[in-house]
Design a protein around this motif. Structure first.
Motif, PDB file in Angstrom:
ATOM      1  N   GLN A 146      21.551 -67.254 -16.218  1.00  0.00           N
ATOM      2  CA  GLN A 146      21.344 -65.943 -15.611  1.00  0.00           C
ATOM      3  C   GLN A 146      21.773 -65.908 -14.144  1.00  0.00           C
ATOM      4  O   GLN A 146      22.140 -64.865 -13.628  1.00  0.00           O
ATOM      5  CB  GLN A 146      19.866 -65.543 -15.698  1.00  0.00           C
ATOM      6  CG  GLN A 146      19.358 -65.436 -17.112  1.00  0.00           C
ATOM      7  CD  GLN A 146      17.828 -65.431 -17.176  1.00  0.00           C
ATOM      8  OE1 GLN A 146      17.150 -65.502 -16.161  1.00  0.00           O
ATOM      9  NE2 GLN A 146      17.291 -65.346 -18.378  1.00  0.00           N
ATOM     10  N   ARG A 147      21.735 -67.040 -13.461  1.00  0.00           N
ATOM     11  CA  ARG A 147      21.932 -67.055 -12.010  1.00  0.00           C
ATOM     12  C   ARG A 147      23.282 -67.598 -11.549  1.00  0.00           C
ATOM     13  O   ARG A 147      23.759 -67.230 -10.481  1.00  0.00           O
ATOM     14  CB  ARG A 147      20.835 -67.872 -11.355  1.00  0.00           C
ATOM     15  CG  ARG A 147      19.486 -67.219 -11.491  1.00  0.00           C
ATOM     16  CD  ARG A 147      18.438 -68.077 -10.889  1.00  0.00           C
ATOM     17  NE  ARG A 147      17.199 -67.338 -10.715  1.00  0.00           N
ATOM     18  CZ  ARG A 147      16.120 -67.858 -10.202  1.00  0.00           C
ATOM     19  NH1 ARG A 147      16.105 -69.102  -9.793  1.00  0.00           N
ATOM     20  NH2 ARG A 147      15.035 -67.136 -10.078  1.00  0.00           N
ATOM     21  N   ALA A 148      23.860 -68.494 -12.301  1.00  0.00           N
ATOM     22  CA  ALA A 148      25.120 -69.120 -11.887  1.00  0.00           C
ATOM     23  C   ALA A 148      26.310 -68.327 -12.409  1.00  0.00           C
ATOM     24  O   ALA A 148      26.214 -67.638 -13.425  1.00  0.00           O
ATOM     25  CB  ALA A 148      25.180 -70.558 -12.400  1.00  0.00           C
ATOM     26  N   SER A 149      27.422 -68.458 -11.726  1.00  0.00           N
ATOM     27  CA  SER A 149      28.645 -67.792 -12.188  1.00  0.00           C
ATOM     28  C   SER A 149      29.203 -68.536 -13.405  1.00  0.00           C
ATOM     29  O   SER A 149      28.877 -69.705 -13.639  1.00  0.00           O
ATOM     30  CB  SER A 149      29.694 -67.773 -11.077  1.00  0.00           C
ATOM     31  OG  SER A 149      30.232 -69.072 -10.885  1.00  0.00           O
ATOM     32  N   VAL A 150      30.056 -67.867 -14.154  1.00  0.00           N
ATOM     33  CA  VAL A 150      30.686 -68.480 -15.326  1.00  0.00           C
ATOM     34  C   VAL A 150      31.474 -69.722 -14.896  1.00  0.00           C
ATOM     35  O   VAL A 150      31.423 -70.762 -15.559  1.00  0.00           O
ATOM     36  CB  VAL A 150      31.597 -67.463 -16.060  1.00  0.00           C
ATOM     37  CG1 VAL A 150      32.378 -68.135 -17.166  1.00  0.00           C
ATOM     38  CG2 VAL A 150      30.772 -66.323 -16.614  1.00  0.00           C
ATOM     39  N   GLY A 151      32.175 -69.624 -13.777  1.00  0.00           N
ATOM     40  CA  GLY A 151      32.952 -70.762 -13.283  1.00  0.00           C
ATOM     41  C   GLY A 151      32.077 -71.953 -12.933  1.00  0.00           C
ATOM     42  O   GLY A 151      32.426 -73.099 -13.219  1.00  0.00           O
ATOM     43  N   GLN A 152      30.927 -71.696 -12.313  1.00  0.00           N
ATOM     44  CA  GLN A 152      30.003 -72.777 -11.959  1.00  0.00           C
ATOM     45  C   GLN A 152      29.431 -73.432 -13.208  1.00  0.00           C
ATOM     46  O   GLN A 152      29.318 -74.656 -13.285  1.00  0.00           O
ATOM     47  CB  GLN A 152      28.877 -72.237 -11.074  1.00  0.00           C
ATOM     48  CG  GLN A 152      29.343 -71.814  -9.707  1.00  0.00           C
ATOM     49  CD  GLN A 152      28.296 -71.005  -8.958  1.00  0.00           C
ATOM     50  OE1 GLN A 152      27.277 -70.569  -9.506  1.00  0.00           O
ATOM     51  NE2 GLN A 152      28.560 -70.780  -7.673  1.00  0.00           N
ATOM     52  N   ILE A 153      29.085 -72.617 -14.188  1.00  0.00           N
ATOM     53  CA  ILE A 153      28.537 -73.153 -15.446  1.00  0.00           C
ATOM     54  C   ILE A 153      29.604 -73.984 -16.168  1.00  0.00           C
ATOM     55  O   ILE A 153      29.324 -75.092 -16.639  1.00  0.00           O
ATOM     56  CB  ILE A 153      28.007 -72.018 -16.348  1.00  0.00           C
ATOM     57  CG1 ILE A 153      26.789 -71.355 -15.700  1.00  0.00           C
ATOM     58  CG2 ILE A 153      27.649 -72.542 -17.741  1.00  0.00           C
ATOM     59  CD1 ILE A 153      26.350 -70.062 -16.364  1.00  0.00           C
ATOM     60  N   ALA A 154      30.809 -73.459 -16.249  1.00  0.00           N
ATOM     61  CA  ALA A 154      31.897 -74.195 -16.913  1.00  0.00           C
ATOM     62  C   ALA A 154      32.135 -75.536 -16.221  1.00  0.00           C
ATOM     63  O   ALA A 154      32.268 -76.573 -16.888  1.00  0.00           O
ATOM     64  CB  ALA A 154      33.174 -73.362 -16.921  1.00  0.00           C
ATOM     65  N   SER A 155      32.160 -75.526 -14.901  1.00  0.00           N
ATOM     66  CA  SER A 155      32.357 -76.762 -14.145  1.00  0.00           C
ATOM     67  C   SER A 155      31.233 -77.755 -14.432  1.00  0.00           C
ATOM     68  O   SER A 155      31.475 -78.937 -14.679  1.00  0.00           O
ATOM     69  CB  SER A 155      32.407 -76.439 -12.655  1.00  0.00           C
ATOM     70  OG  SER A 155      32.411 -77.613 -11.883  1.00  0.00           O
ATOM     71  N   TYR A 156      30.001 -77.278 -14.400  1.00  0.00           N
ATOM     72  CA  TYR A 156      28.837 -78.121 -14.669  1.00  0.00           C
ATOM     73  C   TYR A 156      28.902 -78.724 -16.070  1.00  0.00           C
ATOM     74  O   TYR A 156      28.567 -79.888 -16.273  1.00  0.00           O
ATOM     75  CB  TYR A 156      27.568 -77.291 -14.504  1.00  0.00           C
ATOM     76  CG  TYR A 156      26.295 -78.012 -14.871  1.00  0.00           C
ATOM     77  CD1 TYR A 156      25.786 -79.019 -14.064  1.00  0.00           C
ATOM     78  CD2 TYR A 156      25.589 -77.685 -16.024  1.00  0.00           C
ATOM     79  CE1 TYR A 156      24.618 -79.679 -14.385  1.00  0.00           C
ATOM     80  CE2 TYR A 156      24.416 -78.328 -16.352  1.00  0.00           C
ATOM     81  CZ  TYR A 156      23.929 -79.323 -15.533  1.00  0.00           C
ATOM     82  OH  TYR A 156      22.773 -79.985 -15.865  1.00  0.00           O
ATOM     83  N   LEU A 157      29.350 -77.935 -17.032  1.00  0.00           N
ATOM     84  CA  LEU A 157      29.426 -78.394 -18.422  1.00  0.00           C
ATOM     85  C   LEU A 157      30.709 -79.159 -18.720  1.00  0.00           C
ATOM     86  O   LEU A 157      30.930 -79.582 -19.851  1.00  0.00           O
ATOM     87  CB  LEU A 157      29.296 -77.196 -19.372  1.00  0.00           C
ATOM     88  CG  LEU A 157      27.951 -76.470 -19.334  1.00  0.00           C
ATOM     89  CD1 LEU A 157      27.994 -75.230 -20.216  1.00  0.00           C
ATOM     90  CD2 LEU A 157      26.814 -77.396 -19.744  1.00  0.00           C
TER      91      LEU A 157
END
Length: 181
Positions: A156-167
């Motif tokens: 809910q809080r992170a951007s799609v790019g941040q989530i993709a990078s994290y994953l």
């Protein structure tokens, strides 16, 4: 702040809280910066943050932290060497922070606080090891499903790019996975 540490004495809690100062950080503001020695242990009281490093002009998200969690650039904080990571507020965020020197001084007076710190470090290590296993042995889809199950607020809080990078996947892969769920 110390609800998860019921064995910590009131004297240690009060001494710790006396050393804290509160800081507000706007979205995108840095708590810690690559190349600098990390001098604070933070506790998020409101908001969220992410730890990331930059390689070849690309942000690589290492972790997310939410309300009620401690965070720092752990390697730098412990080793007293320059940090390789940045810690960025993902939204307007309020943190309570304590200086490294203050914390070390409190350990001399409050052994139960030193034990609590060890428990925080143990949790950090467990999270780090789980993250390593998570990225090495799980499929992209399973990594996203785990994030949805265990840390839904991040989605809910992170951007799609941040989530993709994290994953450890591309934005396109993440978008395909989300479309199928």
């Amino acid at each position: 702040m110390f609800d998860q540490f019921p064995d910590l004495g009131d004297g240690a809690k009060k001494a710790f809280e006396k050393e804290l100062d509160s800081v507000f950080v706007e979205k995108g503001g840095l708590l810690e910066q690559e190349g600098m020695v990390c001098n604070h242990l933070y506790f998020i009281t409101e908001g969220s943050a992410r730890s990331f490093y930059t390689r070849e002009n690309k942000d690589i998200t290492v972790s997310f932290s939410l309300e009620g969690e401690f965070l720092t650039a752990m390697h730098s904080f412990i080793s007293r060497k320059a940090s390789y990571e940045n810690i960025e507020a993902m939204e307007k965020t309020k943190v309570a922070r304590i200086k490294y020197e203050s914390l070390m001084g409190l350990f001399e007076k409050h052994r139960d606080l030193e034990r609590t710190y060890r428990l925080i470090l143990e949790q950090y290590y467990i999270t780090l090891e789980e993250r390593l296993i998570f990225t090495k042995f799980k499929s992209a889809r399973d990594r996203y499903l785990d994030l949805m199950e265990y840390r839904p607020k991040i989605i809910q809080r992170a951007s799609v790019g941040q989530i993709a990078s994290y994953l450890d996947m591309s934005i396109e892969t993440l978008s395909r996975i989300r479309a199928k769920i």
